[in-house]
Write a protein that holds these residues in place. Structure first.
Motif, mmCIF file in Angstrom:
data_model
loop_
_atom_site.group_PDB
_atom_site.id
_atom_site.type_symbol
_atom_site.label_atom_id
_atom_site.label_comp_id
_atom_site.label_asym_id
_atom_site.label_seq_id
_atom_site.Cartn_x
_atom_site.Cartn_y
_atom_site.Cartn_z
ATOM 1 N N TRP A 27 0.828 -1.202 0.000
ATOM 2 C CA TRP A 27 0.000 0.000 0.000
ATOM 3 C C TRP A 27 0.869 1.262 0.000
ATOM 4 C CZ3 TRP A 27 -4.475 -0.414 -1.832
ATOM 5 C CH2 TRP A 27 -5.348 -1.455 -1.508
ATOM 6 N N ARG A 28 2.006 1.184 0.695
ATOM 7 C CA ARG A 28 2.911 2.341 0.714
ATOM 8 C C ARG A 28 3.464 2.613 -0.685
ATOM 9 N NH1 ARG A 28 7.890 3.851 0.483
ATOM 10 N NH2 ARG A 28 8.680 1.739 0.173
ATOM 11 N N LEU A 29 3.824 1.553 -1.395
ATOM 12 C CA LEU A 29 4.376 1.712 -2.744
ATOM 13 C C LEU A 29 3.318 2.247 -3.713
ATOM 14 C CD1 LEU A 29 6.521 -1.532 -2.947
ATOM 15 C CD2 LEU A 29 7.372 0.828 -2.956
ATOM 16 N N ILE A 30 2.071 1.806 -3.516
ATOM 17 C CA ILE A 30 0.984 2.329 -4.355
ATOM 18 C C ILE A 30 0.811 3.829 -4.110
ATOM 19 C CG2 ILE A 30 -1.516 2.280 -4.716
ATOM 20 C CD1 ILE A 30 -1.389 -0.759 -4.196
ATOM 21 N N ARG A 31 0.857 4.206 -2.827
ATOM 22 C CA ARG A 31 0.739 5.635 -2.496
ATOM 23 C C ARG A 31 1.892 6.419 -3.111
ATOM 24 N NH1 ARG A 31 0.567 10.036 -2.502
ATOM 25 N NH2 ARG A 31 0.081 11.607 -0.920
ATOM 26 N N GLU A 32 3.081 5.876 -3.030
ATOM 27 C CA GLU A 32 4.257 6.544 -3.576
ATOM 28 C C GLU A 32 4.160 6.666 -5.092
ATOM 29 O OE1 GLU A 32 8.630 4.852 -3.999
ATOM 30 O OE2 GLU A 32 8.236 5.452 -1.921
ATOM 31 N N GLY A 33 3.743 5.587 -5.741
ATOM 32 C CA GLY A 33 3.610 5.607 -7.201
ATOM 33 C C GLY A 33 2.490 6.499 -7.682
ATOM 34 N N SER A 34 1.494 6.727 -6.819
ATOM 35 C CA SER A 34 0.341 7.549 -7.221
ATOM 36 C C SER A 34 0.734 8.988 -7.524
ATOM 37 C CB SER A 34 -0.722 7.534 -6.125
ATOM 38 O OG SER A 34 -0.310 8.296 -4.993
ATOM 39 N N ARG A 54 -6.843 3.266 2.462
ATOM 40 C CA ARG A 54 -5.658 2.401 2.443
ATOM 41 C C ARG A 54 -4.379 3.164 2.090
ATOM 42 N NH1 ARG A 54 -9.353 -0.823 3.523
ATOM 43 N NH2 ARG A 54 -9.430 -3.037 2.961
ATOM 44 N N THR A 55 -4.499 4.200 1.257
ATOM 45 C CA THR A 55 -3.301 4.818 0.691
ATOM 46 C C THR A 55 -3.111 6.280 1.044
ATOM 47 O OG1 THR A 55 -4.417 5.517 -1.342
ATOM 48 C CG2 THR A 55 -3.476 3.289 -1.316
#
Length: 271
Positions: A27-34, A54-55
């Motif tokens: 979830w952290r990586l998704i937030r970062e990639g967003s 979640r993000t």
């Protein structure tokens, strides 16, 4: 220099199945990639809120675009049997609540409120589901109420037509909160109202389409009572049937979906 738009739907099913610390890290990586994404498109307000929770992605970066079904209704002849029937149209599995509908059906048969009620099941399954399905069929047989149960072998074609032609109402009481549920639109298209738990995106879909009822709490007893109450109101069933079919030609059709997607793209490009 390109604009980047990303579609969302049920990502939580995969990420939340991960063991820690991988779940949190994903979830952290998704937030970062967003940060590299200009816009996300969610199929429902419910799932938009899930992703934000979640993000931490900003709500301004997520646009809701309801998924649509192509307006290509098949001809549904008169009911193939004169007796009332409740149907299930999805994968035959524990996650999709097959046992919950079967338990509700047994309660209805035991109560003798609708003594001639039939249960029609349409959906495939995987090898992982075989033992579960065997348990459910055994439960029906032991209860003595397997005499009015029919299982259809295919999701499509003649089998699909026969299935929807033979039922009055449809329910898939899933356990996992769903981000959407195109099987509800298939039921709308066929003019068959749905009865769904008031979970996930179901309240949004039913409100947008008008082709069904949501119930709460999400219990077998409440599902059974809602089926019984709805089945006794033929005028209400006709109203929901007409509303559901109309919605697939308008608010829940692919034309509206395409227009909303184009609008989202144009908005991103304008910025």
């Amino acid at each position: 220099g390109c604009s980047l738009v990303c579609s969302l739907q049920n990502e939580d099913e995969w990420v939340d199945e991960m063991a820690e610390p991988y779940r949190t890290e994903a979830w952290r990586l998704i937030r970062e990639g967003s940060e590299q994404v200009d816009l996300f498109m969610s199929p429902s307000e419910y799932f938009k809120d899930v992703i934000i929770e979640r993000t931490g992605i900003s709500k301004e970066k997520i646009k809701v675009v309801l998924s649509g079904l192509e307006d290509d209704p098949f001809i549904v002849p008169g009911k193939l049997n004169p007796e009332p029937a409740i149907g299930y149209y999805s994968r035959l599995s524990y996650q999709n609540g097959l046992d919950k509908l079967i338990d509700a059906y047994i309660l209805l048969r035991e109560s003798k409120i609708i003594p001639s009620l039939q249960l029609h099941l349409c959906g495939g399954y995987t090898s992982d589901n075989k033992s579960f399905i065997k348990e459910q069929l055994k439960k029906l047989k032991q209860s003595g109420y397997d005499d009015r149960v029919k299982i259809y072998s295919s999701f499509s074609g003649k089998s699909k037509q026969e299935f929807f032609s033979s039922i009055d109402l449809m329910s898939v009481p899933v356990r996992k909160y769903d981000a959407y549920g195109l099987y509800l639109l298939s039921s709308f298209e066929a003019g068959v109202p749905v009865i769904q738990p008031a979970t996930g995106a179901f309240p949004e879909i039913v409100k947008a389409g008008g082709g069904g009822i949501v119930y709460s709490p999400d219990t077998v007893e409440k599902l059974s009572a809602t089926i019984s109450e709805t089945m006794s109101n033929r005028e209400k069933i006709r109203e929901m049937s007409n509303a559901g079919q109309s919605s697939v030609k308008s608010v829940l059709g692919t034309d509206r979906m395409a227009a909303d997607i184009i609008s989202a793209y144009e908005d991103v490009l304008s910025k």
